[in-house]
Design a protein around this motif. Structure first.
Motif, PDB file in Angstrom:
ATOM      1  N   ALA A 114      44.533  21.316  23.899  1.00 34.05           N
ATOM      2  CA  ALA A 114      44.935  21.158  22.648  1.00 34.05           C
ATOM      3  C   ALA A 114      43.823  20.217  22.200  1.00 34.05           C
ATOM      4  O   ALA A 114      43.643  20.469  20.886  1.00 34.05           O
ATOM      5  CB  ALA A 114      46.423  20.901  22.568  1.00 34.05           C
ATOM      6  N   PHE A 115      43.788  18.910  22.467  1.00 33.46           N
ATOM      7  CA  PHE A 115      43.047  17.948  22.151  1.00 33.46           C
ATOM      8  C   PHE A 115      41.737  18.448  21.848  1.00 33.46           C
ATOM      9  O   PHE A 115      41.311  18.132  20.791  1.00 33.46           O
ATOM     10  CB  PHE A 115      43.073  16.717  22.948  1.00 33.46           C
ATOM     11  N   THR A 116      40.996  19.185  22.716  1.00 35.73           N
ATOM     12  CA  THR A 116      39.772  19.578  22.648  1.00 35.73           C
ATOM     13  C   THR A 116      39.612  20.595  21.678  1.00 35.73           C
ATOM     14  O   THR A 116      38.493  20.671  20.785  1.00 35.73           O
ATOM     15  CB  THR A 116      39.231  20.093  23.959  1.00 35.73           C
ATOM     16  N   ALA A 117      40.433  21.589  21.513  1.00 36.64           N
ATOM     17  CA  ALA A 117      40.488  22.541  20.550  1.00 36.64           C
ATOM     18  C   ALA A 117      40.594  21.859  19.107  1.00 36.64           C
ATOM     19  O   ALA A 117      39.766  22.375  18.089  1.00 36.64           O
ATOM     20  CB  ALA A 117      41.606  23.537  20.694  1.00 36.64           C
ATOM     21  N   VAL A 118      41.339  21.115  18.936  1.00 32.24           N
ATOM     22  CA  VAL A 118      41.567  20.536  17.458  1.00 32.24           C
ATOM     23  C   VAL A 118      40.403  19.570  17.297  1.00 32.24           C
ATOM     24  O   VAL A 118      39.840  19.516  15.752  1.00 32.24           O
ATOM     25  CB  VAL A 118      43.162  19.542  17.240  1.00 32.24           C
ATOM     26  N   ASN A 121      37.655  21.828  16.456  1.00 31.28           N
ATOM     27  CA  ASN A 121      38.072  23.160  15.588  1.00 31.28           C
ATOM     28  C   ASN A 121      37.479  24.197  16.256  1.00 31.28           C
ATOM     29  O   ASN A 121      37.048  25.095  15.487  1.00 31.28           O
ATOM     30  CB  ASN A 121      37.529  22.791  14.034  1.00 31.28           C
ATOM     31  N   ALA A 122      37.792  24.585  17.375  1.00 27.56           N
ATOM     32  CA  ALA A 122      37.234  25.764  17.962  1.00 27.56           C
ATOM     33  C   ALA A 122      38.059  26.153  19.146  1.00 27.56           C
ATOM     34  O   ALA A 122      38.765  25.147  19.850  1.00 27.56           O
ATOM     35  CB  ALA A 122      35.722  25.984  18.392  1.00 27.56           C
ATOM     36  N   PRO A 123      38.177  27.408  19.687  1.00 23.98           N
ATOM     37  CA  PRO A 123      38.785  27.960  20.866  1.00 23.98           C
ATOM     38  C   PRO A 123      37.843  27.076  22.121  1.00 23.98           C
ATOM     39  O   PRO A 123      37.090  27.131  21.937  1.00 23.98           O
ATOM     40  CB  PRO A 123      39.140  29.295  20.932  1.00 23.98           C
ATOM     41  N   THR A 124      38.727  26.858  23.043  1.00 26.16           N
ATOM     42  CA  THR A 124      38.330  26.041  24.381  1.00 26.16           C
ATOM     43  C   THR A 124      36.938  26.892  25.118  1.00 26.16           C
ATOM     44  O   THR A 124      36.280  26.437  25.783  1.00 26.16           O
ATOM     45  CB  THR A 124      39.136  25.472  25.051  1.00 26.16           C
ATOM     46  N   PHE A 145      37.206  21.253  28.764  1.00 29.82           N
ATOM     47  CA  PHE A 145      36.502  22.523  28.422  1.00 29.82           C
ATOM     48  C   PHE A 145      36.864  23.661  29.198  1.00 29.82           C
ATOM     49  O   PHE A 145      35.729  24.360  29.657  1.00 29.82           O
ATOM     50  CB  PHE A 145      34.908  22.184  28.306  1.00 29.82           C
ATOM     51  N   LEU A 146      37.971  24.174  29.294  1.00 31.79           N
ATOM     52  CA  LEU A 146      38.188  25.295  30.132  1.00 31.79           C
ATOM     53  C   LEU A 146      39.095  26.225  29.116  1.00 31.79           C
ATOM     54  O   LEU A 146      39.767  25.395  28.112  1.00 31.79           O
ATOM     55  CB  LEU A 146      39.246  25.009  31.241  1.00 31.79           C
ATOM     56  N   GLY A 147      39.240  27.369  28.819  1.00 29.77           N
ATOM     57  CA  GLY A 147      39.880  28.173  28.284  1.00 29.77           C
ATOM     58  C   GLY A 147      41.416  28.173  28.229  1.00 29.77           C
ATOM     59  O   GLY A 147      41.803  27.739  29.394  1.00 29.77           O
ATOM     60  N   GLY A 148      42.046  28.097  27.207  1.00 29.00           N
ATOM     61  CA  GLY A 148      43.567  27.799  26.977  1.00 29.00           C
ATOM     62  C   GLY A 148      43.791  26.933  25.819  1.00 29.00           C
ATOM     63  O   GLY A 148      44.902  26.516  25.540  1.00 29.00           O
ATOM     64  N   GLY A 149      42.736  26.545  24.939  1.00 33.64           N
ATOM     65  CA  GLY A 149      43.074  25.769  24.011  1.00 33.64           C
ATOM     66  C   GLY A 149      42.919  26.228  22.545  1.00 33.64           C
ATOM     67  O   GLY A 149      41.584  27.154  22.627  1.00 33.64           O
ATOM     68  N   ALA A 150      43.706  26.177  21.567  1.00 33.35           N
ATOM     69  CA  ALA A 150      43.073  27.013  20.380  1.00 33.35           C
ATOM     70  C   ALA A 150      43.549  26.041  19.334  1.00 33.35           C
ATOM     71  O   ALA A 150      44.779  25.575  19.301  1.00 33.35           O
ATOM     72  CB  ALA A 150      44.248  28.241  20.237  1.00 33.35           C
ATOM     73  N   GLY A 161      46.521  21.483  17.632  1.00 33.76           N
ATOM     74  CA  GLY A 161      45.751  22.263  18.486  1.00 33.76           C
ATOM     75  C   GLY A 161      46.919  22.588  19.458  1.00 33.76           C
ATOM     76  O   GLY A 161      47.991  21.903  19.784  1.00 33.76           O
ATOM     77  N   ILE A 162      46.759  23.667  20.033  1.00 28.62           N
ATOM     78  CA  ILE A 162      47.775  24.325  20.996  1.00 28.62           C
ATOM     79  C   ILE A 162      47.026  24.259  22.536  1.00 28.62           C
ATOM     80  O   ILE A 162      46.047  25.219  22.309  1.00 28.62           O
ATOM     81  CB  ILE A 162      48.564  25.552  20.632  1.00 28.62           C
TER      82      ILE A 162
END
Length: 186
Positions: A114-118, A121-124, A145-150, A161-162
């Motif tokens: 969640a932190f990485t995505a926000v 400002n991009a999906p992980t 940096f793995l899929g799962g953040g938006a 971020g989620i």
């Protein structure tokens, strides 16, 4: 009474006396500081001008909880045991839900996604691709940096971020995170 015990008693009395004298001096200084003549006081008034203020948009706790629950429900529909985290623009956790049976690592991983995505400002899943050309991004503390953040956006700016973690693939985690974003109308 021995000479040693007499010396010890004198030291105790001397120490206690020093404490009393020090307390009295502090009391006198404090009283003098409080008894300042009101006519000589300079009032301090601070009124920040509008140019010094910034406003930002924040996701409410109710909205963050709704998004997290939607993501958790989307995962449960596919029999996936995950954890979900929603963070604000600064990466502070608003809400975290750990689904029944979710692995112990999923809780922290959801927050980091969640932190990485926000932050970017991009999906992980998109951000994970950037590691090929900039592998040191992965060294930034608190990121994953793995899929799962938006990201959650307002006027195309990130406001939250989620992150979802625990499914067998980052693509599934991100699918569930996107369900949470969609529940907010974004």
């Amino acid at each position: 009474m021995t000479a040693e015990s007499t010396t010890r008693n004198r030291l105790i009395v001397a120490g206690a006396t020093a404490c009393v004298v020090a307390a009295g001096v502090v009391g006198i200084v404090t009283v003098q500081a409080q008894d300042q003549d009101p006519a000589t006081r300079t009032p301090v008034v601070v009124d920040a001008a509008d140019a010094n203020l910034a406003q930002s948009t924040h996701l409410s706790v109710a909205a963050a909880t709704k998004a997290a629950q939607t993501a958790l429900d989307a995962a449960a529909e596919e029999n996936q045991r995950v954890s979900v985290a929603v963070v604000d623009r600064n990466g502070n956790v608003i809400v975290t839900l750990r689904g029944d049976g979710a692995g112990p690592q999923s809780y922290d991983a959801a927050q980091q996604k969640a932190f990485t995505a926000v932050s970017w400002n991009a999906p992980t899943t998109e951000l994970a691709k950037r590691l090929e050309s900039a592998p040191h991004l992965a060294d930034i503390d608190g990121t994953l940096f793995l899929g799962g953040g938006a990201p959650v956006k307002s006027n195309n700016a990130p406001i939250a971020g989620i992150g979802v973690a625990g499914a067998p693939s980052g693509d599934l985690d991100e699918k569930f995170a996107q369900a949470g974003v969609a529940s907010l109308g974004g």
